[in-house]
Design a protein around this motif. Structure first.
Motif, PDB file in Angstrom:
ATOM      1  N   ASP A 332       0.818  -1.201   0.000  1.00  0.00           N
ATOM      2  CA  ASP A 332       0.000   0.000   0.000  1.00  0.00           C
ATOM      3  C   ASP A 332       0.858   1.261   0.000  1.00  0.00           C
ATOM      4  O   ASP A 332       0.557   2.230  -0.698  1.00  0.00           O
ATOM      5  N   TYR A 333       1.958   1.238   0.758  1.00  0.00           N
ATOM      6  CA  TYR A 333       2.792   2.424   0.870  1.00  0.00           C
ATOM      7  C   TYR A 333       3.812   2.548  -0.261  1.00  0.00           C
ATOM      8  O   TYR A 333       4.372   3.622  -0.469  1.00  0.00           O
ATOM      9  N   GLN A 335       3.063   0.992  -3.463  1.00  0.00           N
ATOM     10  CA  GLN A 335       2.296   0.842  -4.698  1.00  0.00           C
ATOM     11  C   GLN A 335       3.067   0.062  -5.758  1.00  0.00           C
ATOM     12  O   GLN A 335       2.978   0.337  -6.955  1.00  0.00           O
ATOM     13  N   ASP A 366       3.776   3.536   9.477  1.00  0.00           N
ATOM     14  CA  ASP A 366       3.038   4.789   9.285  1.00  0.00           C
ATOM     15  C   ASP A 366       3.909   5.997   9.611  1.00  0.00           C
ATOM     16  O   ASP A 366       3.960   6.986   8.860  1.00  0.00           O
ATOM     17  N   ASN A 370       5.308   8.747   6.788  1.00  0.00           N
ATOM     18  CA  ASN A 370       4.823  10.127   6.864  1.00  0.00           C
ATOM     19  C   ASN A 370       5.916  11.124   7.234  1.00  0.00           C
ATOM     20  O   ASN A 370       5.837  12.298   6.859  1.00  0.00           O
ATOM     21  N   HIS A 374       7.828  11.851   3.224  1.00  0.00           N
ATOM     22  CA  HIS A 374       6.714  12.768   2.999  1.00  0.00           C
ATOM     23  C   HIS A 374       6.773  13.450   1.636  1.00  0.00           C
ATOM     24  O   HIS A 374       5.748  13.876   1.100  1.00  0.00           O
ATOM     25  N   ARG A 377       4.814  11.377  -0.784  1.00  0.00           N
ATOM     26  CA  ARG A 377       3.478  11.003  -0.324  1.00  0.00           C
ATOM     27  C   ARG A 377       2.388  11.408  -1.311  1.00  0.00           C
ATOM     28  O   ARG A 377       1.476  10.621  -1.581  1.00  0.00           O
ATOM     29  N   PRO A 378       2.438  12.616  -1.923  1.00  0.00           N
ATOM     30  CA  PRO A 378       1.390  12.960  -2.899  1.00  0.00           C
ATOM     31  C   PRO A 378       1.354  12.004  -4.092  1.00  0.00           C
ATOM     32  O   PRO A 378       0.266  11.676  -4.590  1.00  0.00           O
ATOM     33  N   ARG A 381      -0.192   8.722  -2.925  1.00  0.00           N
ATOM     34  CA  ARG A 381      -1.634   8.913  -2.747  1.00  0.00           C
ATOM     35  C   ARG A 381      -2.344   8.905  -4.104  1.00  0.00           C
ATOM     36  O   ARG A 381      -3.456   8.389  -4.237  1.00  0.00           O
ATOM     37  N   GLN A 384      -2.607   5.355  -5.163  1.00  0.00           N
ATOM     38  CA  GLN A 384      -3.593   4.673  -4.324  1.00  0.00           C
ATOM     39  C   GLN A 384      -5.013   4.984  -4.773  1.00  0.00           C
ATOM     40  O   GLN A 384      -5.900   4.140  -4.690  1.00  0.00           O
ATOM     41  N   SER A 385      -5.227   6.205  -5.264  1.00  0.00           N
ATOM     42  CA  SER A 385      -6.573   6.592  -5.694  1.00  0.00           C
ATOM     43  C   SER A 385      -7.021   5.822  -6.928  1.00  0.00           C
ATOM     44  O   SER A 385      -8.210   5.581  -7.118  1.00  0.00           O
ATOM     45  N   GLU A 390      -5.529  11.986 -11.517  1.00  0.00           N
ATOM     46  CA  GLU A 390      -4.636  12.294 -10.400  1.00  0.00           C
ATOM     47  C   GLU A 390      -3.218  11.815 -10.694  1.00  0.00           C
ATOM     48  O   GLU A 390      -2.239  12.509 -10.420  1.00  0.00           O
TER      49      GLU A 390
END
Length: 528
Positions: A332-333, A335, A366, A370, A374, A377-378, A381, A384-385, A390
């Motif tokens: 998940d982190y 991808q 986590d 983060n 960081h 991170r965008p 994310r 992940q979407s 995006e």
């Protein structure tokens, strides 16, 4: 650099017999040999586990630099590189007059000519994928299996099997040539002589490119790797097109194979200036993607094996067993981006030994993600979407789906380690032929792929001419007038309140004077 003296091996194919440049190469690798060649796994020494945390952190750095797990993408890339080098040498034989003919061609190489007819022998390929997926690492690992410099004493010739050059950040021809001559001097241990000889203040663009071509032919470069090709996109004045045209001319004139390596941002560079060369490519273009979503499903998938190998690199006093929750958490982190997964694992492990709690759990992952990752991170994310709008905000993440409409699958291998295969874009497919025909008919290059895709979906078994006729019929048909069921308009009676402005407007008009007389406009002078 270490220079190897040529030792000629028996030719594996009759086509390769009597070619010193080919016969001096290592044997053609089997899939099993490729896996052994590029696999890298650092050693976790028992005595290091007892060291203090601040020292153990240094040992853990081997994870970042010394871990490479081979996949089917590596297999496909190794096969392409092996074939490109040998095919490029077929018409450059130092044992006969063809070598001198190649040198003669570079003397009058038409640098300004077009590339409309690239020829069937254009040896151009590309590896395009997101940042951190391991493209450059894979290319370097495969090239490391070849000696870079081979000396043929019998022919008084110095052969460069491969040369890797990085695209300049300013996308200028001079910077590209400087990078080329510097890489050449390093490979030949030449003390900068080529750069001194050719890169001068009075050298113009055509002179530099001409010297580039002549030196490449002189040393029989087997494969020219152009890394970070997306940097050329920064040029807005036609320089990028000139550079790409020059590369194609190299393949046509001296049969020099070229491998482009870059992020998805570079995808549009190959059209339209490189379109002919890409159609003529014998080796396709590899989409070097991250571990795909499907690799999470089922046991013993490519992602599973990759992460199992990574997880075994623990400098903990009590190694932590693998769990499915941990595997899913890292997926998940990261991808599926290999470099992100490796970096996150390294940072989590160093944080764990530093705080004295040698456990990697969800809370620790986590925090590390983060705090220490960081900046990316965008991007994570966005992946992940799953929303393409995006993802496409970040040019280095993925090739747009619209550019991957047609693909074919690499044949499966007998090697168990290569389970998940990369997507290979075949330029000779019906789809690309149809797109080409549509563009020649005047259909814009921006909509031709969409039109072609729709036609193939509606007429999957049709020939190219059937598809073109089908598209023309669609154009000639008048659009049908659709009888739409218009919704009934229901008139609602408004409900008014006391001193409602709408009543005043309807009955007395909406002039400023009327509204002032009614007292709905405040006189600011009364409050000053």
């Amino acid at each position: 650099m270490e220079h190897f003296k040529a030792e000629y091996l028996p030719a594996e194919l009759s086509d390769y017999e009597g070619h010193p440049l080919i016969n001096a190469l290592p044997p053609i690798n089997s899939p099993e040999q490729t896996a052994k060649l590029i696999r890298r796994k650092p050693e976790v020494r028992a005595e290091e586990i007892a060291l203090p945390a601040h020292i153990r952190r240094h040992a853990m750095l081997r994870i970042m630099d010394g871990f490479l797990y081979p996949t089917k993408a590596h297999l496909q890339l190794e096969q392409s590189i092996s074939s490109m080098i040998r095919q490029g040498y077929l018409s450059r034989n130092i044992a006969n007059k063809s070598y001198q003919e190649t040198l003669n061609k570079t003397r009058n190489m038409p640098l300004q000519s077009t590339i409309r007819n690239a020829g069937n022998e254009a040896l151009v390929s590309s590896v395009i994928g997101c940042s951190g997926a391991g493209k450059t690492t894979a290319v370097e690992a495969i090239l490391a299996g070849y000696p870079q410099t081979i000396i043929h004493t019998e022919y008084q010739h110095v052969q460069l099997v491969w040369l890797k050059v990085e695209s300049p950040h300013d996308a200028s021809v001079k910077s590209l040539c400087i990078n080329f001559f510097r890489a050449l001097d390093v490979a030949l241990d030449n003390d900068g002589e080529y750069e001194k000889q050719y890169v001068r203040s009075r050298s113009n663009v055509d002179m530099l490119l001409g010297d580039f071509a002549r030196v490449a032919a002189l040393h029989s470069i087997g494969l020219l790797v152009i890394d970070e090709i997306q940097h050329l996109d920064r040029s807005k004045s036609g320089v990028s097109e000139k550079i790409l045209r020059f590369f194609v001319q190299l393949t046509n004139t001296i049969k020099l194979p070229i491998l482009f390596v870059g992020t998805p941002k570079a995808y549009d560079l190959f059209s339209p200036s490189m379109r002919s060369a890409r159609r003529a490519s014998q080796f396709g273009s590899i989409n070097w993607s991250r571990f795909n979503t499907a690799s999470r499903a089922g046991k013993n998938s490519e992602w599973d094996r990759f992460f199992d190998q990574l997880w075994s690199l623990q400098w903990f006093k009590s190694p932590q067993p693998m769990t499915e929750n941990i595997r899913s958490l890292f997926w998940d982190y990261s991808q599926g981006i290999a470099h992100v997964a490796v970096t996150l694992f390294y940072l989590c492990q160093t944080r764990a030994v530093t705080i004295g709690r040698e456990i990697i759990d969800k809370k620790l992952v986590d925090i590390v993600f983060n705090e220490e990752l960081h900046m990316i991170r965008p991007m994570i994310r966005a992946l992940q979407s799953g929303r393409e709008e995006e993802i496409q905000k970040y040019a280095d993440l993925e090739i747009p789906r619209s550019n991957l409409i047609q693909s074919s699958i690499v044949q499966s291998s007998s090697v168990e380690v290569f389970e998940s295969q990369p997507t290979v874009i075949r330029e000779d497919s019906k789809f690309y032929q149809l797109v080409n025909m549509l563009e020649q008919m005047g259909v814009g290059s921006d909509i031709a792929p969409t039109v072609a895709e729709q036609a193939i979906e509606e007429l999957p078994n049709g020939t190219l001419f059937d598809l073109v006729a089908h598209i023309r019929n669609l154009e000639e048909k008048e659009p049908l007038k659709r009888e739409e069921n218009k919704p009934k308009v229901v008139k609602l009676t408004p409900k008014y309140v006391e001193n409602d402005l709408r009543l005043m407007v309807n009955s007395k008009g909406a002039s400023y004077k009327t509204m002032k007389q009614e007292g709905v406009i405040v006189n600011l002078l009364d409050y000053l």
